[in-house]
Design a protein around this motif. Structure first.
Motif, PDB file in Angstrom:
ATOM      1  N   GLY A 177       0.818  -1.208   0.000  1.00 15.32           N
ATOM      2  CA  GLY A 177       0.000   0.000   0.000  1.00 15.32           C
ATOM      3  C   GLY A 177       0.847   1.251   0.000  1.00 15.32           C
ATOM      4  O   GLY A 177       0.397   2.321  -0.429  1.00 15.32           O
ATOM      5  N   GLN A 178       2.102   1.119   0.455  1.00 14.84           N
ATOM      6  CA  GLN A 178       3.009   2.262   0.407  1.00 14.84           C
ATOM      7  C   GLN A 178       3.578   2.414  -1.004  1.00 14.84           C
ATOM      8  O   GLN A 178       3.505   1.502  -1.825  1.00 14.84           O
ATOM      9  CB  GLN A 178       4.140   2.088   1.418  1.00 14.84           C
ATOM     10  N   ASP A 179       4.153   3.559  -1.262  1.00 19.31           N
ATOM     11  CA  ASP A 179       4.776   3.820  -2.561  1.00 19.31           C
ATOM     12  C   ASP A 179       5.878   2.784  -2.791  1.00 19.31           C
ATOM     13  O   ASP A 179       6.797   2.667  -1.981  1.00 19.31           O
ATOM     14  CB  ASP A 179       5.360   5.231  -2.580  1.00 19.31           C
ATOM     15  N   VAL A 180       5.765   2.036  -3.889  1.00 18.51           N
ATOM     16  CA  VAL A 180       6.705   0.954  -4.147  1.00 18.51           C
ATOM     17  C   VAL A 180       8.123   1.474  -4.372  1.00 18.51           C
ATOM     18  O   VAL A 180       9.098   0.722  -4.257  1.00 18.51           O
ATOM     19  CB  VAL A 180       6.230   0.112  -5.356  1.00 18.51           C
ATOM     20  N   GLU A 181       8.239   2.787  -4.697  1.00 16.59           N
ATOM     21  CA  GLU A 181       9.570   3.367  -4.911  1.00 16.59           C
ATOM     22  C   GLU A 181      10.132   3.991  -3.642  1.00 16.59           C
ATOM     23  O   GLU A 181      11.258   4.510  -3.657  1.00 16.59           O
ATOM     24  CB  GLU A 181       9.503   4.426  -6.015  1.00 16.59           C
TER      25      GLU A 181
END
Length: 254
Positions: A177-181
């Motif tokens: 759910g967090q930014d994958v980057e």
């Protein structure tokens, strides 16, 4: 005069229960020498010899039906049967060794992590259970020498890799759910790819070949430790990290 033994006496001398002796009688593999009008069963010295044959064949792994067939044959010429039985026993031995290995590795992970998500646990066991199938599949894509190298990791190190991998996957599940980057996600992705690189001898180029292959029954042969949504998210993070390493998976078949 021939010595006769009641079913109770025979059972005590042979270590068999009366129930087992009744069962052998019903199957016809060890019938009492004498059954009186009142139904009392008596066994003779010859019955000890028959029982020894049964015990020996059971030790070799034969079923009671097979044993009955042998006992009804006057002349034993069972060379081919023994060869087949040996092959069967070797296969069972291999299966038992694989199960013991899987249990040993699973306990190793559990002792380190405590509780483990069922999907991660299944992925771990599958890797051991389906190792031969995985190797054969990879040999259809990669050089055989490369495949053998991938599976040549010493057992002690393999255990450590499994513990690290399960820990990383569990953390990625939490981070979904967090930014994958983001730095925190890419830190876990980095660790995962570093483990892949170690197993592959520092050469991750094989991922480009594997990524573009459509695998029949993929979910059965290679069950994912993630839900479809988490899997896509993780794969996106892996692709981003690999691009930085000069490896492009954009042609990967979805």
């Amino acid at each position: 005069m021939t010595t006769k033994y009641s079913i109770g006496e025979f059972g005590k001398k042979t270590g068999l229960t009366i129930r087992t002796l009744h069962y052998y009688d019903e199957l016809g593999i060890l019938k009492p020498t004498l059954v009186t009008d009142k139904g009392r069963r008596y066994y003779s010295e010859q019955d000890f010899i028959t029982l020894q044959k049964i015990v020996t064949l059971k030790f070799l792994g034969y079923s009671l039906d097979q044993i009955k067939e042998f006992l009804e044959t006057k002349t034993w010429d069972i060379k081919d049967s023994l060869k087949l039985q040996k092959e069967t026993m070797l296969e069972q031995k291999k299966q038992i060794e694989n199960v013991l290995k899987a249990l040993d590795h699973a306990l190793n992970v559990m002792e380190h992590h405590g509780t483990v998500d069922p999907s991660l646990f299944i992925t771990l066991i599958n890797g051991i259970q389906m190792e031969s199938e995985h190797k054969e599949f990879l040999k259809t894509i990669l050089d055989e020498q490369k495949v053998e190298h991938i599976y040549s990791t010493p057992d002690d190190r393999q255990r450590e890799i499994e513990k690290e991998t399960i820990g990383i996957m569990a953390e990625l599940n939490k981070l979904y759910g967090q930014d994958v980057e983001s730095k925190i996600v890419q830190c876990q992705i980095e660790k995962l790819i570093d483990l892949m690189s170690e197993v592959a001898g520092g050469d991750l180029s094989f991922l480009e070949e594997v990524a573009n292959v459509e695998i029949e029954n993929e979910d059965w042969i290679f069950p994912s430790p993630f839900t479809k949504e988490v899997e896509e998210w993780v794969l996106k993070g892996i692709e981003i990290n690999l691009v930085k390493r000069g490896i492009n998976l954009h042609e990967r078949t979805n």
